[in-house]
Design a protein around this motif. Structure first.
Motif, PDB file in Angstrom:
ATOM      1  N   LEU A   1     -38.034  -0.687  -4.551  1.00  0.00           N
ATOM      2  CA  LEU A   1     -37.530  -0.476  -6.137  1.00  0.00           C
ATOM      3  C   LEU A   1     -35.898  -0.970  -6.292  1.00  0.00           C
ATOM      4  CD1 LEU A   1     -39.524   2.659  -6.943  1.00  0.00           C
ATOM      5  CD2 LEU A   1     -39.941   0.617  -7.929  1.00  0.00           C
ATOM      6  N   SER A   2     -35.323  -0.751  -5.236  1.00  0.00           N
ATOM      7  CA  SER A   2     -33.652  -0.791  -5.299  1.00  0.00           C
ATOM      8  C   SER A   2     -33.438  -2.522  -5.764  1.00  0.00           C
ATOM      9  CB  SER A   2     -33.029  -0.395  -3.921  1.00  0.00           C
ATOM     10  OG  SER A   2     -33.181   1.135  -4.136  1.00  0.00           O
ATOM     11  N   ILE A   3     -34.460  -3.347  -5.643  1.00  0.00           N
ATOM     12  CA  ILE A   3     -34.044  -4.559  -6.198  1.00  0.00           C
ATOM     13  C   ILE A   3     -33.271  -4.523  -7.463  1.00  0.00           C
ATOM     14  CG2 ILE A   3     -35.181  -6.550  -7.128  1.00  0.00           C
ATOM     15  CD1 ILE A   3     -37.220  -6.530  -4.844  1.00  0.00           C
ATOM     16  N   ILE A   4     -33.794  -3.700  -8.296  1.00  0.00           N
ATOM     17  CA  ILE A   4     -33.069  -3.271  -9.537  1.00  0.00           C
ATOM     18  C   ILE A   4     -32.161  -2.066  -9.058  1.00  0.00           C
ATOM     19  CG2 ILE A   4     -33.182  -2.471 -11.935  1.00  0.00           C
ATOM     20  CD1 ILE A   4     -36.087  -3.636 -11.913  1.00  0.00           C
ATOM     21  N   PRO A   5     -30.763  -2.201  -8.975  1.00  0.00           N
ATOM     22  CA  PRO A   5     -30.048  -1.403  -8.577  1.00  0.00           C
ATOM     23  C   PRO A   5     -30.106   0.077  -9.362  1.00  0.00           C
ATOM     24  CG  PRO A   5     -28.695  -3.090  -9.179  1.00  0.00           C
ATOM     25  CD  PRO A   5     -30.174  -3.306  -9.561  1.00  0.00           C
ATOM     26  N   GLY A   6     -30.344   1.242  -8.511  1.00  0.00           N
ATOM     27  CA  GLY A   6     -30.548   2.644  -9.117  1.00  0.00           C
ATOM     28  C   GLY A   6     -31.831   2.987  -9.035  1.00  0.00           C
ATOM     29  N   LEU A   7     -32.950   2.149  -9.294  1.00  0.00           N
ATOM     30  CA  LEU A   7     -34.325   2.496  -9.435  1.00  0.00           C
ATOM     31  C   LEU A   7     -34.738   3.116  -8.354  1.00  0.00           C
ATOM     32  CD1 LEU A   7     -36.258   2.124 -11.602  1.00  0.00           C
ATOM     33  CD2 LEU A   7     -37.116   0.024 -10.680  1.00  0.00           C
ATOM     34  N   GLY A   8     -34.179   2.847  -7.153  1.00  0.00           N
ATOM     35  CA  GLY A   8     -34.733   3.636  -5.947  1.00  0.00           C
ATOM     36  C   GLY A   8     -34.373   5.148  -6.004  1.00  0.00           C
ATOM     37  N   GLN A   9     -33.115   5.342  -6.399  1.00  0.00           N
ATOM     38  CA  GLN A   9     -32.649   6.716  -6.453  1.00  0.00           C
ATOM     39  C   GLN A   9     -33.359   7.502  -7.606  1.00  0.00           C
ATOM     40  OE1 GLN A   9     -30.512   4.155  -6.080  1.00  0.00           O
ATOM     41  NE2 GLN A   9     -29.351   4.767  -4.464  1.00  0.00           N
ATOM     42  N   MET A  10     -33.531   6.652  -8.712  1.00  0.00           N
ATOM     43  CA  MET A  10     -34.460   7.545  -9.830  1.00  0.00           C
ATOM     44  C   MET A  10     -35.987   7.654  -9.158  1.00  0.00           C
ATOM     45  SD  MET A  10     -33.294   5.226 -12.902  1.00  0.00           S
ATOM     46  CE  MET A  10     -31.830   5.074 -13.470  1.00  0.00           C
TER      47      MET A  10
ATOM     48  N   GLY B   1     -28.969   7.382  -9.674  1.00  0.00           N
ATOM     49  CA  GLY B   1     -29.565   5.967 -10.121  1.00  0.00           C
ATOM     50  C   GLY B   1     -28.539   5.185 -11.334  1.00  0.00           C
ATOM     51  N   VAL B   2     -28.408   5.968 -12.227  1.00  0.00           N
ATOM     52  CA  VAL B   2     -27.620   5.288 -13.259  1.00  0.00           C
ATOM     53  C   VAL B   2     -26.445   5.052 -12.892  1.00  0.00           C
ATOM     54  CG1 VAL B   2     -26.504   5.958 -15.619  1.00  0.00           C
ATOM     55  CG2 VAL B   2     -28.858   6.671 -15.109  1.00  0.00           C
ATOM     56  N   LEU B   3     -25.668   5.782 -12.218  1.00  0.00           N
ATOM     57  CA  LEU B   3     -24.212   5.467 -11.537  1.00  0.00           C
ATOM     58  C   LEU B   3     -24.234   4.246 -10.457  1.00  0.00           C
ATOM     59  CD1 LEU B   3     -22.675   8.808 -10.614  1.00  0.00           C
ATOM     60  CD2 LEU B   3     -22.191   7.354 -12.480  1.00  0.00           C
TER      61      LEU B   3
ATOM     62  N   PHE C   1     -26.471   1.936 -10.794  1.00  0.00           N
ATOM     63  CA  PHE C   1     -26.780   0.789 -11.740  1.00  0.00           C
ATOM     64  C   PHE C   1     -25.427   0.202 -12.143  1.00  0.00           C
ATOM     65  CE2 PHE C   1     -27.742  -1.273 -15.656  1.00  0.00           C
ATOM     66  CZ  PHE C   1     -28.550  -2.159 -15.343  1.00  0.00           C
ATOM     67  N   PHE C   2     -24.730   1.022 -12.749  1.00  0.00           N
ATOM     68  CA  PHE C   2     -23.492   0.499 -13.433  1.00  0.00           C
ATOM     69  C   PHE C   2     -22.539   0.108 -12.423  1.00  0.00           C
ATOM     70  CE2 PHE C   2     -24.965   2.933 -17.353  1.00  0.00           C
ATOM     71  CZ  PHE C   2     -25.038   2.090 -18.039  1.00  0.00           C
ATOM     72  N   GLY C   3     -22.293   0.947 -11.527  1.00  0.00           N
ATOM     73  CA  GLY C   3     -21.405   0.385 -10.321  1.00  0.00           C
ATOM     74  C   GLY C   3     -21.624  -0.834  -9.633  1.00  0.00           C
ATOM     75  N   VAL C   4     -23.204  -1.250  -9.595  1.00  0.00           N
ATOM     76  CA  VAL C   4     -23.501  -2.617  -8.971  1.00  0.00           C
ATOM     77  C   VAL C   4     -23.458  -3.506  -9.879  1.00  0.00           C
ATOM     78  CG1 VAL C   4     -25.589  -3.878  -8.084  1.00  0.00           C
ATOM     79  CG2 VAL C   4     -25.003  -1.341  -7.394  1.00  0.00           C
ATOM     80  N   SER C   5     -23.660  -3.196 -11.223  1.00  0.00           N
ATOM     81  CA  SER C   5     -23.357  -4.296 -12.091  1.00  0.00           C
ATOM     82  C   SER C   5     -21.870  -4.757 -12.373  1.00  0.00           C
ATOM     83  CB  SER C   5     -23.572  -3.872 -13.504  1.00  0.00           C
ATOM     84  OG  SER C   5     -25.481  -3.486 -13.606  1.00  0.00           O
ATOM     85  N   ILE C   6     -21.200  -3.602 -12.316  1.00  0.00           N
ATOM     86  CA  ILE C   6     -19.686  -4.031 -12.441  1.00  0.00           C
ATOM     87  C   ILE C   6     -19.060  -4.751 -11.164  1.00  0.00           C
ATOM     88  CG2 ILE C   6     -17.294  -2.800 -12.444  1.00  0.00           C
ATOM     89  CD1 ILE C   6     -18.645  -0.735 -13.941  1.00  0.00           C
ATOM     90  N   ALA C   7     -19.551  -4.462  -9.974  1.00  0.00           N
ATOM     91  CA  ALA C   7     -19.387  -5.140  -8.812  1.00  0.00           C
ATOM     92  C   ALA C   7     -20.081  -6.751  -8.863  1.00  0.00           C
ATOM     93  CB  ALA C   7     -19.836  -4.531  -7.339  1.00  0.00           C
ATOM     94  N   TYR C   8     -21.018  -6.804  -9.270  1.00  0.00           N
ATOM     95  CA  TYR C   8     -21.480  -8.348  -9.336  1.00  0.00           C
ATOM     96  C   TYR C   8     -20.502  -9.020 -10.485  1.00  0.00           C
ATOM     97  CZ  TYR C   8     -25.843  -8.435  -6.832  1.00  0.00           C
ATOM     98  OH  TYR C   8     -26.746  -8.638  -5.810  1.00  0.00           O
TER      99      TYR C   8
END
Length: 117
Positions: free
Chosen positions: A54-63, A71-73, A75-82
């Motif tokens: 599920l972590s193919i989409i960042p944060g979904l595994g934590q959710m 999970g939300v953190l 998602f945004f952290g990985v998005s900013i890093a990308y």
């Protein structure tokens, strides 16, 4: 407490002595970890493989594990890093996926020797 049956006899990898206690984690003769042990907990409360996939989409595994805010953190952290660097984003994404799969699933008692208990 009844003794569990072994599927196969177990022996210490270091000294060769038989392991006679069913749930032994260390050899009673030399203190070495037994040759066959599980690194992951038997029942961590979630499926680590599902969390990893599920972590193919960042944060979904934590959710999936019930940690929505994390999970939300992630998602945004990985998005900013990308957004800043694809290489940095990839490495942060790997950290996110491994955190979702293995945080809370790894047994700490097999990582610590018998003298540290």
């Amino acid at each position: 407490m009844p003794e569990e049956k072994f599927e196969q006899p177990r022996f210490c990898a270091r000294c060769g002595q038989p392991i006679v206690v069913a749930r032994a984690q260390f050899c009673k003769s030399c203190g070495a970890p037994v040759a066959r042990f599980r690194l992951l907990r038997a029942d961590p409360g979630f499926n680590p493989i599902v969390a990893l996939v599920l972590s193919i989409i960042p944060g979904l595994g934590q959710m999936y594990r019930g940690k929505v805010f994390r999970g939300v953190l992630w998602f945004f952290g990985v998005s900013i890093a990308y957004g800043s660097s694809p290489i940095l984003g990839f490495f942060i994404h790997l950290i996110c996926a491994s955190n979702a799969a293995f945080a809370g699933a790894i047994r700490e008692d097999v990582l610590v020797g018998p003298s540290a208990r």
